[in-house]
Design an enzyme around this catalytic site. Structure first.
Site, PDB file in Angstrom:
ATOM      1  N   GLU A  92     116.771  62.085  50.613  1.00 22.59           N
ATOM      2  CA  GLU A  92     116.618  62.654  51.967  1.00 22.59           C
ATOM      3  C   GLU A  92     115.163  62.960  52.330  1.00 22.59           C
ATOM      4  O   GLU A  92     114.794  62.938  53.499  1.00 22.59           O
ATOM      5  CB  GLU A  92     117.465  63.923  52.099  1.00 22.59           C
ATOM      6  CG  GLU A  92     118.952  63.651  52.214  1.00 22.59           C
ATOM      7  CD  GLU A  92     119.261  62.623  53.305  1.00 22.59           C
ATOM      8  OE1 GLU A  92     118.843  62.829  54.455  1.00 22.59           O
ATOM      9  OE2 GLU A  92     119.901  61.601  52.986  1.00 22.59           O
ATOM     10  N   HIS A 108     112.563  61.153  51.546  1.00 26.55           N
ATOM     11  CA  HIS A 108     112.004  59.891  52.044  1.00 26.55           C
ATOM     12  C   HIS A 108     112.576  59.560  53.421  1.00 26.55           C
ATOM     13  O   HIS A 108     111.865  59.055  54.296  1.00 26.55           O
ATOM     14  CB  HIS A 108     112.324  58.741  51.089  1.00 26.55           C
ATOM     15  CG  HIS A 108     111.792  58.918  49.703  1.00 26.55           C
ATOM     16  ND1 HIS A 108     112.590  59.212  48.626  1.00 26.55           N
ATOM     17  CD2 HIS A 108     110.529  58.850  49.219  1.00 26.55           C
ATOM     18  CE1 HIS A 108     111.857  59.296  47.535  1.00 26.55           C
ATOM     19  NE2 HIS A 108     110.595  59.097  47.864  1.00 26.55           N
ATOM     20  N   ARG A 158     113.127  62.738  40.632  1.00 24.10           N
ATOM     21  CA  ARG A 158     113.323  63.158  39.242  1.00 24.10           C
ATOM     22  C   ARG A 158     114.408  64.236  39.100  1.00 24.10           C
ATOM     23  O   ARG A 158     114.805  64.551  37.982  1.00 24.10           O
ATOM     24  CB  ARG A 158     112.004  63.653  38.653  1.00 24.10           C
ATOM     25  CG  ARG A 158     110.957  62.531  38.522  1.00 24.10           C
ATOM     26  CD  ARG A 158     109.689  63.061  37.870  1.00 24.10           C
ATOM     27  NE  ARG A 158     108.700  62.044  37.556  1.00 24.10           N
ATOM     28  CZ  ARG A 158     107.635  61.768  38.306  1.00 24.10           C
ATOM     29  NH1 ARG A 158     107.442  62.414  39.427  1.00 24.10           N
ATOM     30  NH2 ARG A 158     106.777  60.839  37.936  1.00 24.10           N
TER      31      ARG A 158
HETATM   32  N1  LIG Z   1     111.442  66.470  49.306  1.00 24.44           N
HETATM   33  C1  LIG Z   1     110.525  65.773  49.967  1.00 24.44           C
HETATM   34  N2  LIG Z   1     110.167  66.133  51.214  1.00 24.44           N
HETATM   35  C2  LIG Z   1     109.224  65.437  51.897  1.00 24.44           C
HETATM   36  N3  LIG Z   1     108.606  64.348  51.419  1.00 24.44           N
HETATM   37  C3  LIG Z   1     108.925  63.946  50.184  1.00 24.44           C
HETATM   38  C4  LIG Z   1     109.903  64.613  49.397  1.00 24.44           C
HETATM   39  N4  LIG Z   1     110.020  63.977  48.204  1.00 24.44           N
HETATM   40  C5  LIG Z   1     109.147  62.953  48.236  1.00 24.44           C
HETATM   41  N5  LIG Z   1     108.489  62.923  49.418  1.00 24.44           N
HETATM   42  C6  LIG Z   1     107.425  62.003  49.808  1.00 24.44           C
HETATM   43  O1  LIG Z   1     107.854  60.675  49.722  1.00 24.44           O
HETATM   44  C7  LIG Z   1     106.745  59.836  49.404  1.00 24.44           C
HETATM   45  C8  LIG Z   1     107.113  58.983  48.225  1.00 24.44           C
HETATM   46  O2  LIG Z   1     107.290  59.837  47.107  1.00 24.44           O
HETATM   47  P1  LIG Z   1     107.933  59.386  45.741  1.00 24.44           P
HETATM   48  O3  LIG Z   1     108.483  58.017  45.905  1.00 24.44           O
HETATM   49  O4  LIG Z   1     107.005  59.671  44.629  1.00 24.44           O
HETATM   50  O5  LIG Z   1     109.188  60.348  45.650  1.00 24.44           O
HETATM   51  P2  LIG Z   1     109.436  61.627  44.838  1.00 24.44           P
HETATM   52  O6  LIG Z   1     110.823  62.054  45.043  1.00 24.44           O
HETATM   53  O7  LIG Z   1     108.286  62.571  45.100  1.00 24.44           O
HETATM   54  O8  LIG Z   1     109.371  61.139  43.381  1.00 24.44           O
HETATM   55  P3  LIG Z   1     108.989  62.007  42.179  1.00 24.44           P
HETATM   56  O9  LIG Z   1     108.936  63.439  42.576  1.00 24.44           O
HETATM   57  O10 LIG Z   1     110.018  61.723  41.184  1.00 24.44           O
HETATM   58  O11 LIG Z   1     107.627  61.422  41.868  1.00 24.44           O
HETATM   59  C9  LIG Z   1     105.567  60.755  49.095  1.00 24.44           C
HETATM   60  O12 LIG Z   1     104.739  60.816  50.257  1.00 24.44           O
HETATM   61  C10 LIG Z   1     106.262  62.073  48.845  1.00 24.44           C
HETATM   62  O13 LIG Z   1     105.456  63.198  49.132  1.00 24.44           O
HETATM   63  N1  BAL Z   2     105.159  61.621  44.260  1.00 25.57           N
HETATM   64  C1  BAL Z   2     104.189  61.533  43.216  1.00 25.57           C
HETATM   65  C2  BAL Z   2     104.380  60.321  42.425  1.00 25.57           C
HETATM   66  C3  BAL Z   2     104.310  60.565  40.956  1.00 25.57           C
HETATM   67  O1  BAL Z   2     104.882  61.547  40.469  1.00 25.57           O
HETATM   68  O2  BAL Z   2     103.677  59.773  40.254  1.00 25.57           O
END
Ligand SMILES: Nc1ncnc2c1ncn2[C@@H]1O[C@H](COP(=O)(O)OP(=O)(O)OP(=O)(O)O)[C@@H](O)[C@H]1O
Ligand code: BAL
Ligand SMILES: CC(C)(CO)[C@@H](O)C(=O)[O-]
Length: 299
Positions: free
Chosen positions: A46, A48, A204
């Site tokens: 959500e 993303h 994660r």
């Molecule tokens: N809960 C959230 N609210 C708003 N934006 C988010 C959220 N989770 C991730 N994003 C954004 O989505 C984009 C892609 O992030 P990414 O694919 O690393 O996902 P993630 O869920 O942060 O993964 P992880 O935390 O496992 O690294 C980044 O700009 C990140 O900040």
């Molecule tokens: N959202 C940050 C990507 C990372 O953990 O590498």
């Protein structure tokens, strides 16, 4: 549901972008069209979807990228188990109305292997997340710079990029890179999306069991406590919030600080005095098998 067009090479991305922008320009000749880029590492949720929604609302053409960037992982085990779910990602991107998905292979992004020349995040990239994950932000900025070059419009168009505030240090560094290195792109930060229990959505989170997830809720509770104090004009008493997190069994705090939102330098007086101006409270903790990050703007 719209089915986004999936492209895997730089050449396909360039020609598909040009085609979509030309179509948008023809449909409305009174202004130049806009193109949004939303970089991701996939395993979409959500958080993303909210980024895609913001990009869709403001732009004629929306491109999402899905690429697990090896350069930004200092821990090979973390890279290896990073979830890869492209089919489900394409469905979510379709529902969000994304036009184009760029999902390159590692060989497409780094044809000569790991690049010898990289973007340096400087000292701003060695604090907080950067201190725990050495080289992480050089890897992030290098891939983001490449994605900006690869996705940028080559016909007249405005170019915007969307990043989540959940990764607050990342957004601050990308803004600095854009201004320090004159990238022709407008950066938008999108608010954090949380689950109903308050945990910030993250790819994660799927690795947490029920007990670990329950323990992890102390992170958003501690940030809320600071937010309430700041909103009421009371002293933040950061040490008390740190103690709340540290005393939670199963949660190991890496850092918990109140910083300047642009420079990420720690702010003085976060114990005894009310906050003057705006600030960013940011933290990271290990809970079971994962490291979680979270933050909130104050007041
Ligand atoms: N809960 C959230 N609210 C708003 N934006 C988010 C959220 N989770 C991730 N994003 C954004 O989505 C984009 C892609 O992030 P990414 O694919 O690393 O996902 P993630 O869920 O942060 O993964 P992880 O935390 O496992 O690294 C980044 O700009 C990140 O900040
Ligand atoms: N959202 C940050 C990507 C990372 O953990 O590498
Ligand atoms: C911006 C990004 C897609 C670069 O790999 C990544 O760091 C992320 O998903 O936040």
């Amino acid at each position: 549901m719209n089915t986004p067009r999936l492209v895997t090479t730089a050449a396909e991305l360039r020609s598909a972008t040009e085609e979509l922008l030309e179509k948008a320009a023809a449909a409305n000749s009174s202004r130049i069209p806009s193109l949004a880029l939303v970089p991701t590492m996939g395993a979409l949720h959500e958080g993303h979807a909210s980024l895609m929604g913001a990009a869709r609302a403001d732009n004629d053409v929306v491109t999402a990228s899905v690429f697990v960037n090896p350069l930004q992982f200092d821990d090979p085990a973390d890279l290896q188990r990073y979830p890869r779910t492209l089919d489900a990602d394409l469905e979510l991107l379709g529902r969000a109305g994304v036009d184009l998905v760029f999902a390159p292979s590692e060989a497409e992004m780094y044809p000569g292997g790991a690049p010898r020349v990289r973007v340096s995040a400087g000292t701003m990239g060695t604090r907080w997340e950067g201190a725990v994950r050495p080289g992480h932000f050089d890897g992030v900025l290098t891939v983001v710079a490449k994605l900006f070059h690869l996705a940028a419009p080559r016909v007249p168009a405005r170019f915007r990029a969307y990043f989540g505030q959940k990764d607050a240090q990342q957004v601050a560094l990308i803004r600095r890179m854009v201004s320090d290195l004159n990238f022709d792109v407008e950066v938008t930060g999108v608010p954090i999306v949380r689950a109903a229990d308050g945990l910030a959505e993250s790819s994660r989170n799927r690795f947490l069991d029920a007990g670990q997830r329950q323990a992890a809720l102390v992170l958003s509770r501690a940030l809320n406590l600071l937010k309430e104090r700041a909103a009421a004009g009371r002293p933040l008493d950061l040490p008390d919030a740190v103690e709340l997190v540290s005393s939670q069994p199963g949660v190991e705090l890496d850092y918990f600080e109140v910083v300047d939102p642009q420079t990420l330098e720690p702010l003085a007086g976060t114990a005894g005095e009310p906050l003057a101006g705006t600030a960013l409270a940011l933290l990271a903790a290990r809970v079971g098998p994962v490291r979680l990050i979270d933050n909130t703007l104050l007041p």
